[in-house]
Enzyme design. Structure first.
Site, PDB file in Angstrom:
ATOM      1  N   GLY A 190       0.849  -1.189   0.000  1.00 17.26           N
ATOM      2  CA  GLY A 190       0.000   0.000   0.000  1.00 17.26           C
ATOM      3  C   GLY A 190       0.882   1.235   0.000  1.00 17.26           C
ATOM      4  CD  GLU A 211      -1.179  -5.842  -1.630  1.00 20.73           C
ATOM      5  OE1 GLU A 211      -0.630  -4.986  -0.922  1.00 20.73           O
ATOM      6  OE2 GLU A 211      -2.354  -6.249  -1.428  1.00 20.73           O
ATOM      7  CB  ALA A 276       3.134  -1.315   5.858  1.00 16.90           C
ATOM      8  N   GLY A 278      -2.155  -1.639   6.655  1.00 15.90           N
ATOM      9  CA  GLY A 278      -3.261  -0.730   6.939  1.00 15.90           C
ATOM     10  C   GLY A 278      -3.247  -0.284   8.388  1.00 15.90           C
ATOM     11  CG  HIS A 451       6.650  27.355 -22.120  1.00  9.60           C
ATOM     12  ND1 HIS A 451       6.503  25.997 -22.314  1.00  9.60           N
ATOM     13  CD2 HIS A 451       7.799  27.722 -22.747  1.00  9.60           C
ATOM     14  CE1 HIS A 451       7.516  25.559 -23.045  1.00  9.60           C
ATOM     15  NE2 HIS A 451       8.318  26.582 -23.317  1.00  9.60           N
TER      16      HIS A 451
HETATM   17  P1  NAD Z   1      -2.871   0.712   2.858  1.00 10.12           P
HETATM   18  O1  NAD Z   1      -4.299   0.412   3.085  1.00 10.12           O
HETATM   19  O2  NAD Z   1      -2.502   1.816   1.958  1.00 10.12           O
HETATM   20  O3  NAD Z   1      -2.147  -0.581   2.274  1.00 10.12           O
HETATM   21  C1  NAD Z   1      -2.139  -1.810   2.932  1.00 10.12           C
HETATM   22  C2  NAD Z   1      -1.819  -2.881   1.905  1.00 10.12           C
HETATM   23  O4  NAD Z   1      -1.581  -4.088   2.592  1.00 10.12           O
HETATM   24  C3  NAD Z   1      -2.957  -3.127   0.925  1.00 10.12           C
HETATM   25  O5  NAD Z   1      -2.464  -3.128  -0.386  1.00 10.12           O
HETATM   26  C4  NAD Z   1      -3.506  -4.477   1.350  1.00 10.12           C
HETATM   27  O6  NAD Z   1      -4.055  -5.222   0.280  1.00 10.12           O
HETATM   28  C5  NAD Z   1      -2.252  -5.134   1.901  1.00 10.12           C
HETATM   29  N1  NAD Z   1      -2.509  -6.209   2.858  1.00 10.12           N
HETATM   30  C6  NAD Z   1      -3.441  -6.272   3.825  1.00 10.12           C
HETATM   31  N2  NAD Z   1      -3.321  -7.415   4.531  1.00 10.12           N
HETATM   32  C7  NAD Z   1      -2.272  -8.097   4.007  1.00 10.12           C
HETATM   33  C8  NAD Z   1      -1.649  -9.330   4.295  1.00 10.12           C
HETATM   34  N3  NAD Z   1      -2.060 -10.082   5.292  1.00 10.12           N
HETATM   35  N4  NAD Z   1      -0.593  -9.702   3.532  1.00 10.12           N
HETATM   36  C9  NAD Z   1      -0.145  -8.922   2.529  1.00 10.12           C
HETATM   37  N5  NAD Z   1      -0.710  -7.746   2.198  1.00 10.12           N
HETATM   38  C10 NAD Z   1      -1.748  -7.327   2.934  1.00 10.12           C
HETATM   39  O7  NAD Z   1      -2.247   0.885   4.312  1.00 10.12           O
HETATM   40  P2  NAD Z   1      -0.813   1.361   4.764  1.00 10.12           P
HETATM   41  O8  NAD Z   1       0.127   1.401   3.630  1.00 10.12           O
HETATM   42  O9  NAD Z   1      -0.483   0.527   5.955  1.00 10.12           O
HETATM   43  O10 NAD Z   1      -1.096   2.832   5.233  1.00 10.12           O
HETATM   44  C11 NAD Z   1      -2.019   3.073   6.311  1.00 10.12           C
HETATM   45  C12 NAD Z   1      -2.730   4.370   6.143  1.00 10.12           C
HETATM   46  O11 NAD Z   1      -1.836   5.462   6.251  1.00 10.12           O
HETATM   47  C13 NAD Z   1      -3.428   4.466   4.817  1.00 10.12           C
HETATM   48  O12 NAD Z   1      -4.778   4.691   5.045  1.00 10.12           O
HETATM   49  C14 NAD Z   1      -2.830   5.634   4.137  1.00 10.12           C
HETATM   50  O13 NAD Z   1      -3.793   6.465   3.555  1.00 10.12           O
HETATM   51  C15 NAD Z   1      -2.094   6.396   5.229  1.00 10.12           C
HETATM   52  N6  NAD Z   1      -0.832   6.857   4.625  1.00 10.12           N
HETATM   53  C16 NAD Z   1      -0.907   7.855   3.719  1.00 10.12           C
HETATM   54  C17 NAD Z   1       0.234   8.285   3.078  1.00 10.12           C
HETATM   55  C18 NAD Z   1       0.147   9.371   2.070  1.00 10.12           C
HETATM   56  O14 NAD Z   1      -0.869  10.038   2.026  1.00 10.12           O
HETATM   57  N7  NAD Z   1       1.172   9.587   1.262  1.00 10.12           N
HETATM   58  C19 NAD Z   1       1.455   7.692   3.378  1.00 10.12           C
HETATM   59  C20 NAD Z   1       1.490   6.653   4.290  1.00 10.12           C
HETATM   60  C21 NAD Z   1       0.324   6.256   4.921  1.00 10.12           C
END
Ligand code: NAD
Ligand code: FAD
Length: 475
Positions: A190, A211, A276, A278, A451
């Site tokens: 993610g 993932e 990571a 979620g 530009h």
């Molecule tokens: P995310 O929801 O973005 O991604 C989590 C990923 O982990 C998903 O692709 C999901 O399918 C995968 N996943 C879930 N369970 C799994 C498993 N058991 N095995 C393998 N993959 C699995 O969450 P995140 O990256 O942890 O980020 C958390 C939150 O923090 C998000 O809501 C995000 O919006 C926020 N965040 C935002 C930013 C930004 O705005 N640039 C940066 C970092 C974090």
């Protein structure tokens, strides 16, 4: 200190502290309680965003991108620097300095808005009383006309890969590595997975991201996701889709991860593993008995579209309520609630929340993806413009990616803007304003863009939606 306030905010992250500041600016008597404790034992306002999220991650993304550019791009510019060496301690010190400056800045902002900062734990009791436990253990009962809950979120844990704080860590742990892990595993491709994976890859780690889903970045427009995956693979990020982790075991020598994917059972040996997958809302010890505030099935505090709970004058904002877990979404909610408490009209436009992923190329979007528009059944048109055809992008040696504009065919309403490329997160600001004002692609087309700037790519993409692009053949 008086024990009675107009507003008490529990939580001083990017949702809570703006609520407190705006309420203070509106002349209300406000206290903000926050209990964030850093690894070194110090307390700081700013929540996840300033202490362990947005700000430290962007500091390391910037530093590591400079390393990459020095190694891979300087020579193209005719700059010879010899071999590049990295001082991780100095890099981490710079990051810590930025974090400290920003978190201490909140106390200055509180002072200017006459907000009382209370360090410690807050717990909502019945009748809008709040039990405040200071860091020295002193307990006081405060009361308020309005209470705003802004307790944030925490990393979701994976039972098959339990955090041990050393070998298996969450995103905060991955921001604090004192040395570059030779082999880094990440569970979850993610936003955090690709941002922190990029940091350590650029600094020399062999990075493997596992993932579970078969689709990469399913929340993004899939044209962007495809372009991102292509670029990340080129950078050496090994992203394995459809990978289901069954166990992760830490030993002195590292972590052994067992997972299966389409090819069968697999083993991954790494030195450090970041989980990571979620984040989930954090409401531990937040609600006393009889408050009337409830949580939904996923643990979010139940609120209406104005962040009001079913309990009179009790509000909740940010990551602890429904919607994307983003700092700017929390900030808008916090400010809206403060305005409404003061009797003003205020709304959050949930249809125009931008998303930015701070990788290289950067990824940003606002509004609907092409997949969402297709599903809605509305007839639409698409205009795209590649950064390869942008003079500024070529001068910057950053030509990967494109701008994509989606609009309705019938009335030309702008439905979504998607950018992958240099400074995408900055470019998306114009698109947010356009959506906020219900702009059409014609509005973007008729707006003069300087530009040579990257913003010309957005202009050209809007023109391309009507086959009027000048700097790229119309298809
Ligand atoms: P995310 O929801 O973005 O991604 C989590 C990923 O982990 C998903 O692709 C999901 O399918 C995968 N996943 C879930 N369970 C799994 C498993 N058991 N095995 C393998 N993959 C699995 O969450 P995140 O990256 O942890 O980020 C958390 C939150 O923090 C998000 O809501 C995000 O919006 C926020 N965040 C935002 C930013 C930004 O705005 N640039 C940066 C970092 C974090
Ligand atoms: P938080 O920031 O979690 O703050 C809540 C605060 O309340 C904390 O200080 C907590 O200690 C305190 N608290 C909780 N309960 C109590 C209590 N009972 N008493 C007293 N205090 C309490 N978002 C973006 O928009 N852009 C990004 O680039 C971005 N990057 C990120 C990178 C990482 C690595 C991570 C982990 C997150 C990132 N996020 C990003 C998400 C962003 O950090 C969150 O959406 C944001 O911090 C949520 O704000 P909040 O105020 O709701 O909660």
């Amino acid at each position: 200190m008086s024990d009675t306030f107009d507003v008490i905010v529990i939580g001083g992250g990017p949702a809570g502290y703006p609520a407190a500041i705006r309420a203070g600016q509106l002349g209300l008597k406000v206290a903000c309680i926050d209990g964030w404790k850093n690894y070194d034992g110090s307390y700081a306002f700013g929540g996840t965003c300033l202490n362990a999220g947005c700000i430290p991650s962007k500091a390391l993304l910037e530093s590591s991108e400079l390393v990459h550019r020095a190694e891979a791009e300087f020579a193209t510019h005719g700059i010879k620097v010899g071999s590049v060496t990295v001082d991780i301690a100095a890099m981490q010190k710079r990051k810590a300095g930025i974090v400290k400056g920003m978190t201490q800045g909140i106390l200055g902002l509180f002072k200017a808005a006459k907000v009382t900062a209370l360090t410690g734990h807050g717990r909502l009791l019945a009748d809008r009383r709040v039990e405040y436990t200071a860091v020295d253990g002193t307990v006081k009962t405060l009361s308020a006309t309005h209470v705003v809950l802004a307790s944030g979120s925490e990393p979701a844990a994976l039972p098959s890969a339990p955090f041990d704080g050393v070998h298996i860590v969450d995103s905060w742990g991955a921001l604090e590595f004192a040395a570059v892990p030779k082999r880094l595993g990440v569970i979850g491709a993610g936003v955090i997975g690709v941002e922190l994976g990029s940091v350590w890859r650029r600094l020399g780690s062999e990075v493997t991201i596992l993932e579970a889903m078969d689709t990469f970045l399913p929340m993004a427009d899939q044209a962007l996701a495809k372009e991102a995956l292509k670029n990340f693979n080129k950078q050496g990020l090994n992203i394995r889709l459809g990978a289901k982790v069954s166990s992760a075991e830490a030993s002195k020598s590292g972590v052994t991860v067992l997972y299966h994917d389409a090819a069968g059972e697999q083993t991954l040996e790494v030195d450090r593993l970041v989980v990571a997958i979620g984040r989930r809302p954090y409401t531990k010890d937040l609600l006393g008995d009889g408050t009337g505030v409830s949580l939904d099935a996923r643990g979010f505090i139940v609120v209406d579209e104005h962040c009001h709970t079913p309990v009179e004058n009790v509000w909740a904002v940010g990551d602890c309520v429904r919607g994307p877990m983003l700092a700017h979404k929390g900030k808008e909610e916090g400010v809206m609630v403060a305005e409404r408490i003061a009797g003003h009209h205020a709304e959050v436009n949930y249809r125009a929340i931008p998303s930015v992923i701070y990788t290289a190329p950067e990824i940003a979007w606002v509004g609907q993806t092409e997949e969402e528009v297709k599903k809605s059944g509305r007839a639409y048109k698409v205009g795209s413009f590649p950064f390869l055809a942008s003079g500024r992008a070529r001068a910057m040696e950053s030509t990967a990616g494109f701008c994509k504009v989606i609009a309705a065919t019938d009335d030309d309403e702008l439905l979504g803007v998607h950018v992958i490329g240099p400074m995408a997160g900055e470019l998306i600001g114009e698109a947010c304003l356009a959506l906020e004002y219900s702009a059409s692609t014609e509005d973007l087309q008729l707006t003069m863009h300087a530009h040579p700037t990257l913003s010309e790519a957005l202009h050209e993409a809007a023109l391309a939606a009507d086959k009027k692009a000048i700097d790229f053949p119309n298809r």
